[in-house]
Scaffold this active site. Sequence first.
Site, PDB file in Angstrom:
ATOM      1  N   CYS A 109       5.258 -10.392   7.317  1.00 53.67           N
ATOM      2  CA  CYS A 109       5.067  -9.010   7.758  1.00 53.67           C
ATOM      3  C   CYS A 109       4.779  -9.006   9.313  1.00 53.67           C
ATOM      4  CB  CYS A 109       3.682  -8.273   7.122  1.00 53.67           C
ATOM      5  SG  CYS A 109       3.696  -6.518   7.198  1.00 53.67           S
ATOM      6  N   HIS A 151       7.969  -4.388  -0.426  1.00 53.10           N
ATOM      7  CA  HIS A 151       7.056  -4.686   0.462  1.00 53.10           C
ATOM      8  C   HIS A 151       6.797  -3.449   1.378  1.00 53.10           C
ATOM      9  CE1 HIS A 151       5.489  -7.162   3.680  1.00 53.10           C
ATOM     10  NE2 HIS A 151       5.715  -6.477   4.269  1.00 53.10           N
ATOM     11  N   GLU A 152       8.038  -2.694   1.952  1.00 51.15           N
ATOM     12  CA  GLU A 152       7.847  -1.415   2.456  1.00 51.15           C
ATOM     13  C   GLU A 152       7.415  -0.125   1.640  1.00 51.15           C
ATOM     14  OE1 GLU A 152       8.260  -2.073   5.730  1.00 51.15           O
ATOM     15  OE2 GLU A 152       9.035  -3.959   5.092  1.00 51.15           O
ATOM     16  N   HIS A 155       3.786  -0.419   1.970  1.00 55.04           N
ATOM     17  CA  HIS A 155       3.054   0.028   3.383  1.00 55.04           C
ATOM     18  C   HIS A 155       3.137   1.621   3.042  1.00 55.04           C
ATOM     19  CE1 HIS A 155       2.545  -3.017   6.057  1.00 55.04           C
ATOM     20  NE2 HIS A 155       3.935  -3.797   5.927  1.00 55.04           N
TER      21      HIS A 155
END
Length: 185
Positions: A109, A151-152, A155
């Site tokens: 990341c 993953h995004e 976030h």
Amino acid sequence: MILRITKYGEAILTKKGKKITEFDDKLIELSNDMLDTMYEKDGIGLAAQQVGKALQLCVIDLYYGTEDVDFNYSVDGKRSPLELIMPMELCNPEIELLTGDQSTTEEGCLSFPEIRGDVKRPDTIRVTYQDIYGDTHTLDCNGLFSRCVQHEYDHLHGTLFIDRMSKKQLKELSPKLKSLKKESK
């Protein structure tokens, strides 16, 4: 314009993003700046929280450097060449799991420089999202594409990839994480 990437320990990384409601030139500019920043750091994805904005916006580009990586995808039911759909801007994404299969792969990341760890994620997902013009699309994907989107997406909801690691892995990374957190204060 290259933006500053937030680092582990900064509160913005754990904030859920606000839904995008205005699809205007400011959003396009932010998206372009995020892409420039991501390319500058050799990333494949970047969320608004990583540039200090608590918004439901992320950018992804898997076109370069993924020639040897196996994944399948379709956008709005069609398989187009990657160069036609990349880079992607995803606003207000929602994820649906398409299979129960999961796999564990090492992730990194941009907000955690030089820290990598194994993360278990679902293999195949469907994402409903809006582009930066407000048009709605559906993306089905697996492999690296699926992992990057998830993953995004995490976030955008204040979840970090370390939150998905095993306790054993976190213990091993603890000295590096403490050091990075100390740097960001």
